[in-house]
Scaffold this motif. Sequence first.
Motif, PDB file in Angstrom:
ATOM      1  N   GLY A 216      77.867  59.966  -4.149  1.00 50.93           N
ATOM      2  CA  GLY A 216      76.563  60.412  -4.635  1.00 50.93           C
ATOM      3  C   GLY A 216      75.365  59.828  -3.929  1.00 50.93           C
ATOM      4  N   ALA A 217      75.587  59.023  -2.897  1.00 53.91           N
ATOM      5  CA  ALA A 217      74.471  58.432  -2.152  1.00 53.91           C
ATOM      6  C   ALA A 217      73.873  59.463  -1.198  1.00 53.91           C
ATOM      7  N   GLN A 218      72.668  59.156  -0.701  1.00 52.98           N
ATOM      8  CA  GLN A 218      71.989  59.993   0.287  1.00 52.98           C
ATOM      9  C   GLN A 218      71.688  59.155   1.524  1.00 52.98           C
ATOM     10  N   THR A 219      71.618  59.807   2.675  1.00 54.83           N
ATOM     11  CA  THR A 219      71.214  59.066   3.869  1.00 54.83           C
ATOM     12  C   THR A 219      69.696  58.962   3.896  1.00 54.83           C
ATOM     13  N   MET A 220      69.203  57.955   4.584  1.00 53.93           N
ATOM     14  CA  MET A 220      67.763  57.823   4.805  1.00 53.93           C
ATOM     15  C   MET A 220      67.556  57.373   6.242  1.00 53.93           C
ATOM     16  N   SER A 221      66.481  57.825   6.829  1.00 54.71           N
ATOM     17  CA  SER A 221      66.135  57.403   8.175  1.00 54.71           C
ATOM     18  C   SER A 221      64.901  56.509   8.112  1.00 54.71           C
ATOM     19  N   LEU A 222      64.963  55.385   8.790  1.00 52.41           N
ATOM     20  CA  LEU A 222      63.821  54.467   8.832  1.00 52.41           C
ATOM     21  C   LEU A 222      63.077  54.604  10.164  1.00 52.41           C
ATOM     22  N   GLY A 223      63.055  55.826  10.679  1.00 51.38           N
ATOM     23  CA  GLY A 223      62.344  56.075  11.925  1.00 51.38           C
ATOM     24  C   GLY A 223      63.289  56.195  13.106  1.00 51.38           C
ATOM     25  N   PRO A 224      62.752  56.496  14.290  1.00 49.63           N
ATOM     26  CA  PRO A 224      63.581  56.731  15.471  1.00 49.63           C
ATOM     27  C   PRO A 224      64.103  55.459  16.130  1.00 49.63           C
ATOM     28  N   ARG A 225      63.590  54.309  15.735  1.00 51.99           N
ATOM     29  CA  ARG A 225      64.015  53.061  16.348  1.00 51.99           C
ATOM     30  C   ARG A 225      65.129  52.408  15.522  1.00 51.99           C
ATOM     31  N   ILE A 226      66.065  51.775  16.194  1.00 45.10           N
ATOM     32  CA  ILE A 226      67.163  51.098  15.512  1.00 45.10           C
ATOM     33  C   ILE A 226      66.698  49.692  15.132  1.00 45.10           C
ATOM     34  N   LEU A 227      66.733  49.402  13.851  1.00 49.72           N
ATOM     35  CA  LEU A 227      66.251  48.117  13.345  1.00 49.72           C
ATOM     36  C   LEU A 227      67.393  47.123  13.188  1.00 49.72           C
ATOM     37  N   ARG A 228      67.050  45.853  13.295  1.00 48.61           N
ATOM     38  CA  ARG A 228      68.033  44.791  13.108  1.00 48.61           C
ATOM     39  C   ARG A 228      68.459  44.735  11.643  1.00 48.61           C
ATOM     40  N   ALA A 229      69.595  44.092  11.391  1.00 48.44           N
ATOM     41  CA  ALA A 229      70.142  44.022  10.029  1.00 48.44           C
ATOM     42  C   ALA A 229      69.175  43.364   9.056  1.00 48.44           C
ATOM     43  N   GLU A 230      68.397  42.381   9.534  1.00 50.81           N
ATOM     44  CA  GLU A 230      67.472  41.676   8.650  1.00 50.81           C
ATOM     45  C   GLU A 230      66.108  42.366   8.564  1.00 50.81           C
ATOM     46  N   THR A 231      65.845  43.309   9.472  1.00 46.89           N
ATOM     47  CA  THR A 231      64.556  44.007   9.473  1.00 46.89           C
ATOM     48  C   THR A 231      64.573  45.255   8.593  1.00 46.89           C
ATOM     49  N   ALA A 232      65.669  45.972   8.606  1.00 51.83           N
ATOM     50  CA  ALA A 232      65.751  47.252   7.903  1.00 51.83           C
ATOM     51  C   ALA A 232      65.445  47.158   6.404  1.00 51.83           C
ATOM     52  N   PRO A 233      66.010  46.183   5.667  1.00 53.44           N
ATOM     53  CA  PRO A 233      65.683  46.117   4.233  1.00 53.44           C
ATOM     54  C   PRO A 233      64.197  45.885   3.977  1.00 53.44           C
ATOM     55  N   LEU A 234      63.554  45.119   4.834  1.00 58.62           N
ATOM     56  CA  LEU A 234      62.131  44.817   4.661  1.00 58.62           C
ATOM     57  C   LEU A 234      61.284  46.056   4.944  1.00 58.62           C
ATOM     58  N   TYR A 235      61.691  46.828   5.937  1.00 59.94           N
ATOM     59  CA  TYR A 235      61.010  48.090   6.253  1.00 59.94           C
ATOM     60  C   TYR A 235      61.104  49.033   5.049  1.00 59.94           C
ATOM     61  N   ALA A 236      62.309  49.167   4.500  1.00 59.20           N
ATOM     62  CA  ALA A 236      62.527  50.087   3.382  1.00 59.20           C
ATOM     63  C   ALA A 236      61.730  49.667   2.148  1.00 59.20           C
ATOM     64  N   LEU A 237      61.711  48.390   1.842  1.00 63.77           N
ATOM     65  CA  LEU A 237      60.946  47.906   0.693  1.00 63.77           C
ATOM     66  C   LEU A 237      59.452  48.157   0.884  1.00 63.77           C
ATOM     67  N   SER A 238      58.978  48.013   2.112  1.00 65.61           N
ATOM     68  CA  SER A 238      57.568  48.284   2.395  1.00 65.61           C
ATOM     69  C   SER A 238      57.252  49.757   2.171  1.00 65.61           C
ATOM     70  N   ALA A 239      58.186  50.624   2.587  1.00 68.75           N
ATOM     71  CA  ALA A 239      57.993  52.055   2.401  1.00 68.75           C
ATOM     72  C   ALA A 239      57.998  52.418   0.920  1.00 68.75           C
ATOM     73  N   ILE A 240      58.881  51.789   0.155  1.00 70.20           N
ATOM     74  CA  ILE A 240      58.944  52.030  -1.289  1.00 70.20           C
ATOM     75  C   ILE A 240      57.663  51.562  -1.966  1.00 70.20           C
ATOM     76  N   SER A 241      57.155  50.410  -1.545  1.00 69.03           N
ATOM     77  CA  SER A 241      55.898  49.900  -2.094  1.00 69.03           C
ATOM     78  C   SER A 241      54.757  50.867  -1.796  1.00 69.03           C
ATOM     79  N   TYR A 242      54.727  51.387  -0.576  1.00 73.39           N
ATOM     80  CA  TYR A 242      53.679  52.329  -0.179  1.00 73.39           C
ATOM     81  C   TYR A 242      53.730  53.596  -1.048  1.00 73.39           C
ATOM     82  N   GLU A 243      54.952  54.089  -1.273  1.00 73.63           N
ATOM     83  CA  GLU A 243      55.105  55.334  -2.020  1.00 73.63           C
ATOM     84  C   GLU A 243      54.815  55.162  -3.512  1.00 73.63           C
ATOM     85  N   PHE A 244      55.329  54.104  -4.105  1.00 76.87           N
ATOM     86  CA  PHE A 244      55.224  53.939  -5.557  1.00 76.87           C
ATOM     87  C   PHE A 244      53.986  53.169  -6.006  1.00 76.87           C
ATOM     88  N   GLU A 245      53.399  52.395  -5.104  1.00 75.55           N
ATOM     89  CA  GLU A 245      52.244  51.580  -5.514  1.00 75.55           C
ATOM     90  C   GLU A 245      50.943  52.053  -4.842  1.00 75.55           C
TER      91      GLU A 245
END
Length: 245
Positions: A216-245
């Motif tokens: 039941g999961a969905q894919t998501m793209s964090l842009g055209p650049r490949i992010l490091r394992a420690e960078t991707a979660p921070l990018y996604a949280l920033s995007a969620i903050s932008y959308e919801f806040e």
Amino acid sequence: MQRYFIETSIEKARISGEDAHHIERVMRMKEGDKIVVVAQDNAHICTIVAFEGDGVVIQPTGEIIPSPELPVQVTVACGLPKGDKLELITQKATELGMFALLPFEAERSIVKWDKKKGVKKQERLQKIAKEAAEQSHRTHIPEIYEPISFKQLVNQVSNFDAVFIADEEDAKSIKRTRFAEKLKNAYDKKSNSILIIFGPEGGIARKEADALLQAGAQTMSLGPRILRAETAPLYALSAISYEFE
């Protein structure tokens, strides 16, 4: 004002342990000084009324500070990464509003969780989350779970309103799935709990992605650049903050 968390109700407010030592010995506070005490997800302005033994007795003033928490509960699931990256993710994701951290043993995880040292490592990560929550004026300390197996992660999918996978193959595609659009859809559906899943170095294996999609999961793209394992979660949280806040 300094911020401290307690596990009891504010009516029985007493600070002990390392926090009491920090108040008295490090900050050198005195009776009458004001601090912020977070109890049951509410931040109260309190007055120090006494120092008793190894504890600090406080009195709430009745003033509550508005909560800075995200309007959705975002749990981050990340494949066990190398080195101290889990500590970095814990600290920075807490600052960005993460609700909980759920590490898992991914196919491409190079490191293995040492069961003998695991308890102390988990305690250290929980302490990092607490300090980051205090620093960023949170009213919630993210829970840092013990790593689970990938099969257990798949079983967790149904417990969330929306689940997204950071898929490296999606990022490489000409027609990428826009994360902003999927977040908007989650917002429209009034999703209260979101799980975002990230692989370790090397990303999510294809069979892992397929199993999560079937659950039941969905894919998501964090842009055209490949992010490091420690960078991707921070990018996604920033995007969620932008959308919801």
